[in-house]
Design a protein around this motif. Structure first.
Motif, PDB file in Angstrom:
ATOM      1  N   VAL A 232       0.845  -1.195   0.000  1.00 39.66           N
ATOM      2  CA  VAL A 232       0.000   0.000   0.000  1.00 39.66           C
ATOM      3  C   VAL A 232       0.879   1.244   0.000  1.00 39.66           C
ATOM      4  N   ASN A 233       0.596   2.155  -0.904  1.00 36.33           N
ATOM      5  CA  ASN A 233       1.349   3.402  -1.035  1.00 36.33           C
ATOM      6  C   ASN A 233       1.231   4.227   0.253  1.00 36.33           C
ATOM      7  N   PRO A 234       2.339   4.748   0.799  1.00 36.67           N
ATOM      8  CA  PRO A 234       2.244   5.598   1.998  1.00 36.67           C
ATOM      9  C   PRO A 234       1.337   6.815   1.799  1.00 36.67           C
ATOM     10  N   TYR A 235       1.082   7.196   0.553  1.00 35.74           N
ATOM     11  CA  TYR A 235       0.229   8.355   0.261  1.00 35.74           C
ATOM     12  C   TYR A 235      -1.237   7.961   0.087  1.00 35.74           C
ATOM     13  N   TRP A 236      -1.610   6.756   0.475  1.00 36.50           N
ATOM     14  CA  TRP A 236      -2.974   6.296   0.236  1.00 36.50           C
ATOM     15  C   TRP A 236      -4.010   7.200   0.903  1.00 36.50           C
ATOM     16  N   ALA A 237      -3.692   7.740   2.099  1.00 35.56           N
ATOM     17  CA  ALA A 237      -4.665   8.558   2.835  1.00 35.56           C
ATOM     18  C   ALA A 237      -4.741   9.987   2.305  1.00 35.56           C
ATOM     19  N   GLN A 238      -3.802  10.381   1.470  1.00 36.92           N
ATOM     20  CA  GLN A 238      -3.838  11.698   0.840  1.00 36.92           C
ATOM     21  C   GLN A 238      -4.725  11.580  -0.394  1.00 36.92           C
ATOM     22  N   ARG A 239      -5.961  12.058  -0.297  1.00 37.69           N
ATOM     23  CA  ARG A 239      -6.949  11.807  -1.341  1.00 37.69           C
ATOM     24  C   ARG A 239      -6.968  12.866  -2.431  1.00 37.69           C
ATOM     25  N   THR A 240      -6.003  13.788  -2.446  1.00 37.28           N
ATOM     26  CA  THR A 240      -5.883  14.722  -3.554  1.00 37.28           C
ATOM     27  C   THR A 240      -4.718  14.294  -4.443  1.00 37.28           C
ATOM     28  N   ARG A 241      -4.685  14.795  -5.660  1.00 32.94           N
ATOM     29  CA  ARG A 241      -3.711  14.358  -6.648  1.00 32.94           C
ATOM     30  C   ARG A 241      -2.290  14.827  -6.344  1.00 32.94           C
ATOM     31  N   LEU A 242      -2.136  15.959  -5.666  1.00 34.27           N
ATOM     32  CA  LEU A 242      -0.833  16.578  -5.436  1.00 34.27           C
ATOM     33  C   LEU A 242      -0.116  16.762  -6.779  1.00 34.27           C
ATOM     34  N   GLU A 243       1.107  16.235  -6.914  1.00 35.07           N
ATOM     35  CA  GLU A 243       1.852  16.372  -8.172  1.00 35.07           C
ATOM     36  C   GLU A 243       1.612  15.206  -9.133  1.00 35.07           C
ATOM     37  N   GLY A 244       0.731  14.307  -8.765  1.00 35.89           N
ATOM     38  CA  GLY A 244       0.402  13.197  -9.653  1.00 35.89           C
ATOM     39  C   GLY A 244       1.384  12.046  -9.620  1.00 35.89           C
ATOM     40  N   MET A 245       2.271  12.013  -8.638  1.00 35.74           N
ATOM     41  CA  MET A 245       3.270  10.954  -8.584  1.00 35.74           C
ATOM     42  C   MET A 245       2.784   9.709  -7.847  1.00 35.74           C
ATOM     43  N   ASN A 246       1.630   9.806  -7.177  1.00 35.35           N
ATOM     44  CA  ASN A 246       1.152   8.688  -6.367  1.00 35.35           C
ATOM     45  C   ASN A 246      -0.348   8.464  -6.551  1.00 35.35           C
ATOM     46  N   VAL A 247      -0.769   8.437  -7.813  1.00 24.26           N
ATOM     47  CA  VAL A 247      -2.196   8.231  -8.091  1.00 24.26           C
ATOM     48  C   VAL A 247      -2.602   6.770  -7.879  1.00 24.26           C
ATOM     49  N   ILE A 248      -1.629   5.861  -7.871  1.00 19.62           N
ATOM     50  CA  ILE A 248      -1.914   4.448  -7.582  1.00 19.62           C
ATOM     51  C   ILE A 248      -1.791   4.243  -6.078  1.00 19.62           C
ATOM     52  N   ASP A 249      -2.864   3.752  -5.464  1.00 19.27           N
ATOM     53  CA  ASP A 249      -2.907   3.649  -4.007  1.00 19.27           C
ATOM     54  C   ASP A 249      -2.259   2.374  -3.461  1.00 19.27           C
ATOM     55  N   ALA A 250      -2.257   1.320  -4.246  1.00 12.42           N
ATOM     56  CA  ALA A 250      -1.677   0.060  -3.773  1.00 12.42           C
ATOM     57  C   ALA A 250      -1.404  -0.831  -4.979  1.00 12.42           C
ATOM     58  N   ARG A 251      -0.600  -1.852  -4.757  1.00 13.39           N
ATOM     59  CA  ARG A 251      -0.336  -2.831  -5.809  1.00 13.39           C
ATOM     60  C   ARG A 251      -0.272  -4.242  -5.234  1.00 13.39           C
ATOM     61  N   TRP A 252      -0.732  -5.180  -6.047  1.00 14.44           N
ATOM     62  CA  TRP A 252      -0.593  -6.607  -5.777  1.00 14.44           C
ATOM     63  C   TRP A 252       0.472  -7.088  -6.757  1.00 14.44           C
ATOM     64  N   ILE A 253       1.645  -7.443  -6.241  1.00 15.39           N
ATOM     65  CA  ILE A 253       2.833  -7.591  -7.080  1.00 15.39           C
ATOM     66  C   ILE A 253       3.311  -9.036  -7.112  1.00 15.39           C
ATOM     67  N   ASP A 254       3.611  -9.506  -8.327  1.00 14.14           N
ATOM     68  CA  ASP A 254       4.232 -10.812  -8.527  1.00 14.14           C
ATOM     69  C   ASP A 254       5.709 -10.674  -8.170  1.00 14.14           C
ATOM     70  N   MET A 255       6.145 -11.331  -7.110  1.00  6.40           N
ATOM     71  CA  MET A 255       7.508 -11.171  -6.630  1.00  6.40           C
ATOM     72  C   MET A 255       8.531 -11.926  -7.474  1.00  6.40           C
TER      73      MET A 255
END
Length: 352
Positions: A232-255
């Motif tokens: 989960v992105n540390p910026y998940w609770a920031q619900r505004t776009r800001l600079e657009g670098m963290n628009v993805i809130d989380a990922r399910w990643i193939d390790m």
């Protein structure tokens, strides 16, 4: 003949009327409160697939998910109770989920090895080399199946979105030119993911299919284990776009290779005069009406149970245009109605 009530009868009658009046007032209060309350989101799920306007053959799972006992951890792992074969272990540092900390100045959290179409769909931490065209669909199928099984087993409400939803619309499967997958959750579910499951790895146990044998991945019936990370992105609770670098809130990643499912949260806009109340938005300019999403429809995707928005066609038309629902040639592929799947155009020409 005249009658008169005794004092006891009069007292009982008065008490009965007072109780009736109180009951009526309580009922009226509940009605008013329910009308004023926002629509319950997490429970707004339609447990049927009455999608008469959008029908497609459901893909059958080519891998079985088996129970897997978690190895002993320093902290006792949650017991596995469903078909999802998962075991919980910690990965890296715990994400900062303090909603009072906007983590400014903003820094990009998820990183990809490149910006080309080939390289932009991998997580740098687990990337070694691009996955070739033929086997990449196998990896994506296990990605989405494992994610949907994990969320279902933990009662985390999620639904298909963007290009993944478009694939469901056509034939209940991933579009072969896609190299990533997209799902959405409500901000409530996103918070639960951050607090309860962030930084957790999961073991997904499955048996190989005949198609996977053809792709050179092993023999049918062989048991394999893949590991996935919920990050989960540390910026998940920031619900505004800001600079657009963290628009993805989380990922399910193939390790194993860095391929991933993008997870984005939707939050309702309740600002100002409420002119946008009932509009649910992510941080990348996608907005939906409450009735476009809820109640969710239960269906099947790549052989496992999944959820899609209520107004699938409306959502897809707004994002991709009406032709996306009818155009049968795209990205070097053609939709074969006999096989109910997208095939490479060059293969169509060779067989015609």
């Amino acid at each position: 003949m005249s009658s008169s009530r005794t004092p006891a009868r009069r007292q009982a009658t008065t008490t009965s009327r007072r109780d009736c009046l109180l009951t009526l007032l309580m009922a009226l209060t509940l009605i008013v409160f329910s009308l004023a309350s926002p629509l319950p989101i997490e429970g707004a799920i339609k447990a049927s697939n009455n999608n008469d306007d959008v029908s497609q053959p459901q893909a059958q799972a080519r891998a079985q998910v088996r129970q897997f006992e978690a190895p002993v951890q320093e902290q006792e792992a949650e017991p596995t109770t469903t078909a999802a074969a998962v075991s919980a272990t910690t990965f890296g540092d715990t994400t900062n989920t303090n909603t009072d900390d906007p983590l400014l100045p903003e820094r990009k959290y998820f990183h990809e090895p490149g910006w080309t179409e080939e390289l932009s769909h991998y997580d740098t931490r687990f990337f070694t080399s691009p996955v070739p065209y033929d086997p990449h669909l196998v990896h994506l199928r296990h990605l989405i199946r494992s994610y949907l099984l994990m969320t279902s087993s933990r009662s985390l409400t999620t639904w298909l979105a963007h290009g993944t939803l478009l694939g469901w619309y056509w034939n209940g499967a991933i579009m072969p030119w896609d190299y990533d997958l997209d799902v959405q959750v409500s901000n409530i579910t996103l918070g639960e993911m951050a607090r309860e499951w962030n930084g957790t790895t999961f073991d997904y146990v499955y048996t190989l299919s005949e198609q996977e044998e053809k792709d050179g991945l092993g023999k049918p019936g062989e048991v394999h284990v893949k590991k996935y990370l919920l990050d989960v992105n540390p910026y998940w609770a920031q619900r505004t776009r800001l600079e657009g670098m963290n628009v993805i809130d989380a990922r399910w990643i193939d390790m194993e290779n860095g391929m991933y499912v993008d997870i984005t949260g939707l939050s309702e806009d309740r600002e100002g005069t409420g002119t946008r109340q009932g509009v649910w938005s992510d941080k990348n300019y996608h907005g939906y009406g409450t009735r476009q999403i809820w109640p969710l429809r239960k269906t099947e995707f790549e052989g496992v149970a999944a959820w899609v928005p209520w107004d699938v066609e409306g959502v897809l038309k707004e994002e991709y245009g009406g032709k996306s629902l009818t155009e049968e040639s795209w990205a070097g592929h053609h939709f074969d109605h006999g096989r109910k799947e997208w095939v490479k155009t060059e293969l169509v020409k060779k067989t015609s």
